[in-house]
Design a protein around this motif. Structure first.
Motif, PDB file in Angstrom:
ATOM      1  N   THR A 257       1.084  -1.226   0.276  1.00 54.02           N
ATOM      2  CA  THR A 257       0.029  -0.074  -0.407  1.00 54.02           C
ATOM      3  C   THR A 257       0.822   1.740   0.153  1.00 54.02           C
ATOM      4  O   THR A 257       1.070   2.393  -1.349  1.00 54.02           O
ATOM      5  CB  THR A 257      -0.659   0.024   1.128  1.00 54.02           C
TER       6      THR A 257
ATOM      7  N   GLY B  44      -8.283  11.779   0.317  1.00 53.48           N
ATOM      8  CA  GLY B  44      -9.433  11.238  -0.532  1.00 53.48           C
ATOM      9  C   GLY B  44      -9.087   9.329  -0.502  1.00 53.48           C
ATOM     10  O   GLY B  44     -10.141   8.559  -1.045  1.00 53.48           O
ATOM     11  N   ALA B  45      -8.398   8.843   0.048  1.00 57.95           N
ATOM     12  CA  ALA B  45      -8.205   7.517   0.703  1.00 57.95           C
ATOM     13  C   ALA B  45      -7.829   7.357   2.272  1.00 57.95           C
ATOM     14  O   ALA B  45      -6.738   7.530   2.583  1.00 57.95           O
ATOM     15  CB  ALA B  45      -6.950   6.931  -0.964  1.00 57.95           C
ATOM     16  N   ARG B  46      -8.549   5.985   1.833  1.00 53.34           N
ATOM     17  CA  ARG B  46      -8.208   5.501   3.567  1.00 53.34           C
ATOM     18  C   ARG B  46      -8.521   3.477   3.109  1.00 53.34           C
ATOM     19  O   ARG B  46      -8.663   3.224   2.853  1.00 53.34           O
ATOM     20  CB  ARG B  46      -9.293   5.276   4.655  1.00 53.34           C
ATOM     21  N   PHE B  47      -6.844   2.949   3.998  1.00 51.03           N
ATOM     22  CA  PHE B  47      -6.384   1.509   3.693  1.00 51.03           C
ATOM     23  C   PHE B  47      -6.466   1.474   5.113  1.00 51.03           C
ATOM     24  O   PHE B  47      -5.992   1.846   5.514  1.00 51.03           O
ATOM     25  CB  PHE B  47      -5.114   2.025   3.039  1.00 51.03           C
ATOM     26  N   ALA B  48      -7.789   0.710   5.819  1.00 52.20           N
ATOM     27  CA  ALA B  48      -7.355   0.172   7.123  1.00 52.20           C
ATOM     28  C   ALA B  48      -6.560  -1.588   7.353  1.00 52.20           C
ATOM     29  O   ALA B  48      -7.486  -2.367   7.076  1.00 52.20           O
ATOM     30  CB  ALA B  48      -9.036   0.061   7.846  1.00 52.20           C
TER      31      ALA B  48
ATOM     32  N   ILE C 138      -4.211   3.772   7.132  1.00 56.56           N
ATOM     33  CA  ILE C 138      -3.272   4.477   6.259  1.00 56.56           C
ATOM     34  C   ILE C 138      -4.188   5.189   5.444  1.00 56.56           C
ATOM     35  O   ILE C 138      -4.645   5.207   4.649  1.00 56.56           O
ATOM     36  CB  ILE C 138      -2.464   2.783   5.004  1.00 56.56           C
TER      37      ILE C 138
ATOM     38  N   GLU D 272      -9.479  -3.212   4.729  1.00 55.16           N
ATOM     39  CA  GLU D 272     -10.367  -2.562   3.471  1.00 55.16           C
ATOM     40  C   GLU D 272      -9.545  -1.639   3.193  1.00 55.16           C
ATOM     41  O   GLU D 272      -8.479  -1.207   3.621  1.00 55.16           O
ATOM     42  CB  GLU D 272     -11.574  -2.118   5.002  1.00 55.16           C
ATOM     43  N   SER D 273     -10.267  -1.255   1.903  1.00 53.78           N
ATOM     44  CA  SER D 273      -9.798  -0.159   1.133  1.00 53.78           C
ATOM     45  C   SER D 273     -10.879   1.151   0.664  1.00 53.78           C
ATOM     46  O   SER D 273     -11.929   0.448   0.045  1.00 53.78           O
ATOM     47  CB  SER D 273      -8.046  -0.047   0.365  1.00 53.78           C
ATOM     48  N   GLU D 274     -10.148   2.593   0.789  1.00 57.84           N
ATOM     49  CA  GLU D 274     -11.282   3.027  -0.315  1.00 57.84           C
ATOM     50  C   GLU D 274     -10.562   3.766   0.146  1.00 57.84           C
ATOM     51  O   GLU D 274     -10.169   5.000   0.422  1.00 57.84           O
ATOM     52  CB  GLU D 274     -12.644   3.734   0.700  1.00 57.84           C
ATOM     53  N   GLU D 275     -11.019   4.540  -1.691  1.00 57.69           N
ATOM     54  CA  GLU D 275     -10.095   5.627  -2.563  1.00 57.69           C
ATOM     55  C   GLU D 275     -11.215   6.735  -3.184  1.00 57.69           C
ATOM     56  O   GLU D 275     -11.732   5.637  -4.142  1.00 57.69           O
ATOM     57  CB  GLU D 275      -9.805   5.318  -2.612  1.00 57.69           C
ATOM     58  N   ALA D 276     -11.335   7.687  -3.285  1.00 50.05           N
ATOM     59  CA  ALA D 276     -12.538   8.429  -4.118  1.00 50.05           C
ATOM     60  C   ALA D 276     -11.832   8.886  -4.968  1.00 50.05           C
ATOM     61  O   ALA D 276     -10.114   9.537  -4.581  1.00 50.05           O
ATOM     62  CB  ALA D 276     -12.760   9.831  -2.818  1.00 50.05           C
TER      63      ALA D 276
ATOM     64  N   TYR E 262      -6.247  -5.548  -1.143  1.00 53.32           N
ATOM     65  CA  TYR E 262      -7.417  -5.482  -0.653  1.00 53.32           C
ATOM     66  C   TYR E 262      -8.459  -5.752  -1.216  1.00 53.32           C
ATOM     67  O   TYR E 262      -9.626  -6.376  -1.653  1.00 53.32           O
ATOM     68  CB  TYR E 262      -8.037  -3.970   0.219  1.00 53.32           C
TER      69      TYR E 262
END
Lengths: 371, 371
Positions: free
Chosen positions: A77, A101-105, A97, B300-304, B273
């Motif tokens: 990541t 605009g982004a979150r990696f958990a 992390i 988990e991950s989330e990115e816009a 992920y």
């Protein structure tokens, strides 16, 4: 825990921990990176009991604390991010992390189950990073990659005549290197057998370090440089020191002096003709060394390389890749090959250069093919 | 036969023949390079009956003639040479590769047993090399690599509305490309199914050719450019043209316009992920497209990603690598994703750019994981 750091710095450290820890372990906790943040910055560390690594890096710490997360997704990541800064923050059962605009958990692993990252053993002395790297790579090239016979996968290290000495052998070739050594005042003794492949991996990072400290006790060897520290378990088996010393005492019948790179190129060109046993034949002659190959399918090759040939000498047959490994260790230099009778090893040396790393490489010739 | 040529020229041609001929063949003659020298220069050719390659190169020919030798050792030997010129000369039962100080002797194979190298089939028309390369690579990325279902490893090629058209599908995605086409006067028709992987290999060489000629008949497709010529056997299976056309007629419920590289980078970052099925979820929202991943181990991950979203749209789940392949085909461009209801494919297109290669890429979404 909550911190902000430069992405490339953190990505490099995470990649290094992930690289040095085995990725396939029974217990996922052992493939975890232990991240500790305090007023001094952040430390990334890991240990699978055998290897241990600890890297201190600069970070802006908003809240102290620590977290254990899987090494591989953390490294992947961070490496893929394209923002300059990254934030690591514990949120519930996750290490987040975060970039704009982004979150990696990543899931938090149980820190209390982790065996801890051992401190390096006592200091024994220091060497220059570039020399250590060159010496370990050259010596380890003669070690075996076959774990079935652990002693031949080892790199023997000790101090002799005030210099650091290293030796490795897979029984078909042997390398011995010595280099300048600065013993630590009241330093612990250095006399051990370390896993060669692990040290080759570790010294990839030390080339630019002015000074690398060597640490050792009866069980472990450790290297520390800058704010990095790596240690690994020793091999328990006894190295056959006496036999090795006997091999070094050569009874020379003839010598050949040749440009290492020119001979290496000729050996490479002969390799398509190395036959089912992968061998090339060296024929010393007047003012040249002839490199010959012969293969039932590919055909035959012969190439003459300029050389200074003296004394009594005969045709020798070698494994092409052993010869290539030996010559690579002398890149850019004139190599002196001292030939012995029969199947006794050929001894490769060079005049000491400004780096003061001294290398002796032995390659055992093969029985010539029956006709 | 006796000739002198520039080493790099000959080495490049030999490498190309060796690369396009399979190295593991039952009959060693089929892995041979046929070298023919006459007043015009030298021709290196080869054929294993399925593929055929013929490369004409400049050479100083001292004696005309021809020789058949194993391709791999010829290519390896020429590549490893460091002299500017090389001489190839038939000496008895050997082809000698000679440089000052070195001689490599390849056994001559029996020319009379070789099946010969077929001439290319009739000319159909020409395209620009760079466009052909881009089009083949983009279309073939949707082809299957699994030989068990040959039609899905094929690249369908035909002429439509005066443009060259190509299509490939592995059933989970489909690519269709059209590009400018110059039909040959009285040219043969072009309507065939060629092995996609072979064409991808061949077009690696045509990027700098102003004009590439396409040749075809009922059995073979051929490409010629400069003094190079390659042909290969067609796939005999019938491509499901009608089903493919139906897929292209999309019933669009919503559209997303997004920078292809930005979305590709986000998909790459979500890949650790992507979970056991390797999937990422795209959630169109107001002014952005959210890329989500979820994995039982990694987290988990989330990115816009900034996007122009319009119409009715819902969450879609895709194979991460199919999405990555589709976006790579639109590198440097804004991609328009047209979403359809349920599991009907998402259609990727872009505004035509100055290259005039028009690409439509379909990716079939996956059923969302059950909770």
């Amino acid at each position: 825990m909550d911190l902000t750091a430069t992405t490339t710095t953190l990505a490099g450290a995470a990649a290094e921990v992930a690289r040095l820890l085995p990725s396939r372990v029974f217990d996922p906790v052992l493939a975890g990176v232990l991240i500790s943040a305090d007023a001094h910055g952040v430390v990334l560390a890991g240990s699978d009991r055998e290897h241990a690594v600890r890297l201190a890096r600069t970070a802006l710490v908003h809240a102290e604390g620590r977290a254990l997360v899987p090494a591989k997704p953390l490294a992947e990541t961070l490496r893929a991010l394209d923002t300059e800064q990254v934030r690591l923050v514990v949120e519930g059962s996750r290490l987040a992390i975060r970039t704009p605009g982004a979150r990696f958990a990543l899931p938090l692993l149980d820190v209390d189950v982790h065996p801890g990252v051992p401190e390096p053993p006592p200091l024994t002395g220091t060497v220059r990073g570039a020399l250590l790297q060159a010496a370990v790579v050259a010596a380890a090239s003669a070690a075996s990659r076959d774990d079935a016979l652990p002693i031949f996968t080892g790199l023997r290290m000790w101090v002799e005549n005030g210099r650091l000495a290293m030796m490795a052998s897979d029984r078909y070739r042997m390398a011995m290197v010595t280099l300048p050594w600065q013993p630590a005042p009241d330093g612990a003794p250095l006399d051990l057998l370390a896993p060669a492949a692990v040290l080759v991996d570790v010294v990839k990072q030390v080339g630019r370090a002015d000074s690398v400290a060597l640490h050792a006790d009866a069980d472990r060897i450790g290297l520390t440089w800058g704010s990095d520290s790596v240690s690994t378990a020793l091999l328990a088996a006894p190295f056959p020191d006496e036999r090795a010393r006997k091999l070094l005492a050569a009874t020379v019948s003839g010598t050949v002096e040749v440009d290492a790179d020119a001979l290496a190129a000729a050996v490479r060109r002969a390799s398509p003709y190395a036959g089912p046993h992968g061998t090339v034949t060296l024929v010393p002659a007047d003012g040249e060394l002839r490199v010959q190959g012969s293969d039932p399918q590919a055909g035959e090759s012969e190439e003459a390389v300029k050389a200074v040939v003296s004394g009594h000498h005969g045709t020798k047959v070698y494994q092409a890749r052993y010869l290539a490994d030996a010559l690579r260790a002398f890149t850019g230099r004139t190599v002196r090959m001292r030939l012995q009778d029969g199947l006794r090893p050929t001894v490769f040396t060079a005049e000491p250069d400004e780096t003061e790393v001294e290398l002796t490489y032995l390659v055992v010739p093969m029985r010539p093919p029956a006709h």
